[in-house]
Design a protein around this motif. Structure first.
Motif, mmCIF file in Angstrom:
data_model
loop_
_atom_site.group_PDB
_atom_site.id
_atom_site.type_symbol
_atom_site.label_atom_id
_atom_site.label_comp_id
_atom_site.label_asym_id
_atom_site.label_seq_id
_atom_site.Cartn_x
_atom_site.Cartn_y
_atom_site.Cartn_z
ATOM 1 N N SER A 235 0.803 -1.212 0.000
ATOM 2 C CA SER A 235 0.000 0.000 0.000
ATOM 3 C C SER A 235 0.839 1.266 0.000
ATOM 4 C CB SER A 235 -0.937 -0.012 1.212
ATOM 5 O OG SER A 235 -1.793 -1.121 1.157
ATOM 6 N N VAL B 95 -3.887 -0.978 -7.139
ATOM 7 C CA VAL B 95 -5.149 -1.345 -6.498
ATOM 8 C C VAL B 95 -5.582 -2.729 -6.957
ATOM 9 C CG1 VAL B 95 -7.623 -0.836 -6.391
ATOM 10 C CG2 VAL B 95 -5.972 1.006 -6.113
ATOM 11 N N LEU C 295 -12.631 1.624 -4.292
ATOM 12 C CA LEU C 295 -11.223 2.015 -4.265
ATOM 13 C C LEU C 295 -10.815 2.689 -5.569
ATOM 14 C CD1 LEU C 295 -9.516 -1.025 -2.498
ATOM 15 C CD2 LEU C 295 -9.349 1.340 -1.763
ATOM 16 N N GLN C 296 -11.181 2.074 -6.689
ATOM 17 C CA GLN C 296 -10.791 2.639 -7.984
ATOM 18 C C GLN C 296 -11.355 4.039 -8.178
ATOM 19 O OE1 GLN C 296 -12.336 -0.520 -10.474
ATOM 20 N NE2 GLN C 296 -10.294 -1.387 -10.806
ATOM 21 N N ILE D 5 -9.558 6.469 -5.767
ATOM 22 C CA ILE D 5 -8.129 6.595 -6.089
ATOM 23 C C ILE D 5 -7.940 7.554 -7.274
ATOM 24 C CG2 ILE D 5 -6.121 5.361 -7.001
ATOM 25 C CD1 ILE D 5 -6.682 4.908 -3.999
#
Length: 321
Positions: free
Chosen positions: A201, A220, A312-313, A316
């Motif tokens: 991470s 990711v 997350l995508q 991000i």
């Protein structure tokens, strides 16, 4: 000792230590009879555990009572405290009470104070991903334990691939052992056999800071495919950006005292500031502040049941812009 308390962020090492203790205490033929584990959410957990720990093992070996995330390390009822006070000195020598926790036992609680009078306390900290030397030493220790002939450069390559994920490090070392069949495992072997998907991470945090959208999304994808929990990814990102923001603010304010900056940023090693200053030199305070806001939104979305990968995508991409 009749009471053992294992705590720390490295759940895998706590699990291994628990299994080792279990193998040491219990007779393998009577494992199921003399081992009991109670979940923390049951009201009957503590009374049942108290009854178990005072029961002699049947017929040979010892008895192990395991309380994961027990309320005994938190706020106990007065009744439980009184019972605990009388029970602790009387636990049979053949029996062991094991309490495991992610958090450090709070010494201000009366139950913890009582336990620590009789308990052996062991910490299993998760080594920060930026402490490369410590991670390499840990991997070398694992390699010796598993009997893998791993070169120093091979250790470094493995650390670069798995970060501070001890469970993954063990899995990959076992795979390398099977492949090597007693031979030497060097950098090229590790690079060929350990999937690049074992990214960490911190690499993702760096990609976000640099605004590299394609690399961030690839990382990711890799982390999710390695079954890295989404909330753990967010926790690492939050820590990284919080540290960058504190350093940036204090440097901008003209603070030149490394010890003062390290204390506020909660850095155990002030020498790390040299690298942190370089990392935040071209990043604005506003961007770092906004990143923490977006990360909070991301955490809330995940806790509200959002799809790990998609959530997350989406966030991000917002972080990189």
């Amino acid at each position: 000792m009749p009471i053992q308390i294992y705590w720390g962020e490295d759940e895998f090492l706590i699990h291994r230590a628990t299994q080792e203790l279990r193998a040491h205490i219990l007779d393998k033929d009577w494992n199921c009879v003399n081992y009991s584990e109670y979940p923390p959410d049951s009201k009957e957990t503590i009374p049942q555990a108290f009854a178990d720990i005072m029961t002699p093992p049947l017929p040979t070996g010892g008895r192990l009572v395991h309380l994961p995330n027990s309320s005994l390390l938190g706020v106990c009822s007065k009744k439980a405290l009184v019972k605990l006070e009388h029970l602790l000195p009387a636990i049979p020598e053949t029996n062991v009470l094991l309490i495991t926790s992610f958090n450090k036992p709070d010494g201000r609680n009366k139950s913890v104070q009582l336990l620590l009078e009789y308990a052996l306390l062991k910490e299993f900290p998760l080594i920060p991903q930026w402490q490369t030397d410590a991670l390499i030493q840990q991997v070398r220790t694992f390699a010796l334990e598993i009997d893998v002939n791993l070169t120093f450069d091979g250790c470094r390559q493995l650390v670069e691939s798995v970060g501070n994920n001890t469970r993954l490090a063990f899995t990959e070392l076992e795979k390398l052992k099977t492949y090597a069949q007693g031979g030497i495992v060097n950098t090229s072997v590790v690079r060929d056999l350990v999937s690049a998907s074992a990214a960490n991470s911190l690499q993702l945090a760096r990609a976000i800071r640099l605004g590299n959208v394609s690399q961030a999304l690839e990382l990711v994808e890799n982390l999710i495919s390695c079954n890295e929990p989404a909330l753990r990814i967010v926790a690492t990102l939050t820590t990284a950006f919080r540290t960058w923001l504190i350093v940036k603010l204090m440097v901008a304010a003209g603070c030149k005292d490394d010890s003062a900056i390290a204390k506020v940023a909660e850095l155990k090693n002030p020498k790390r500031l040299y690298f942190l200053r370089q990392e935040v030199a071209t990043v604005s305070v506003a961007k770092l502040q906004n990143a923490l806001k977006v990360l909070l939104e991301l955490e809330l979305a995940l806790k509200n049941g959002g799809d790990d990968k998609l959530t997350l995508q989406t966030q991000i991409i917002k972080l990189c812009c």
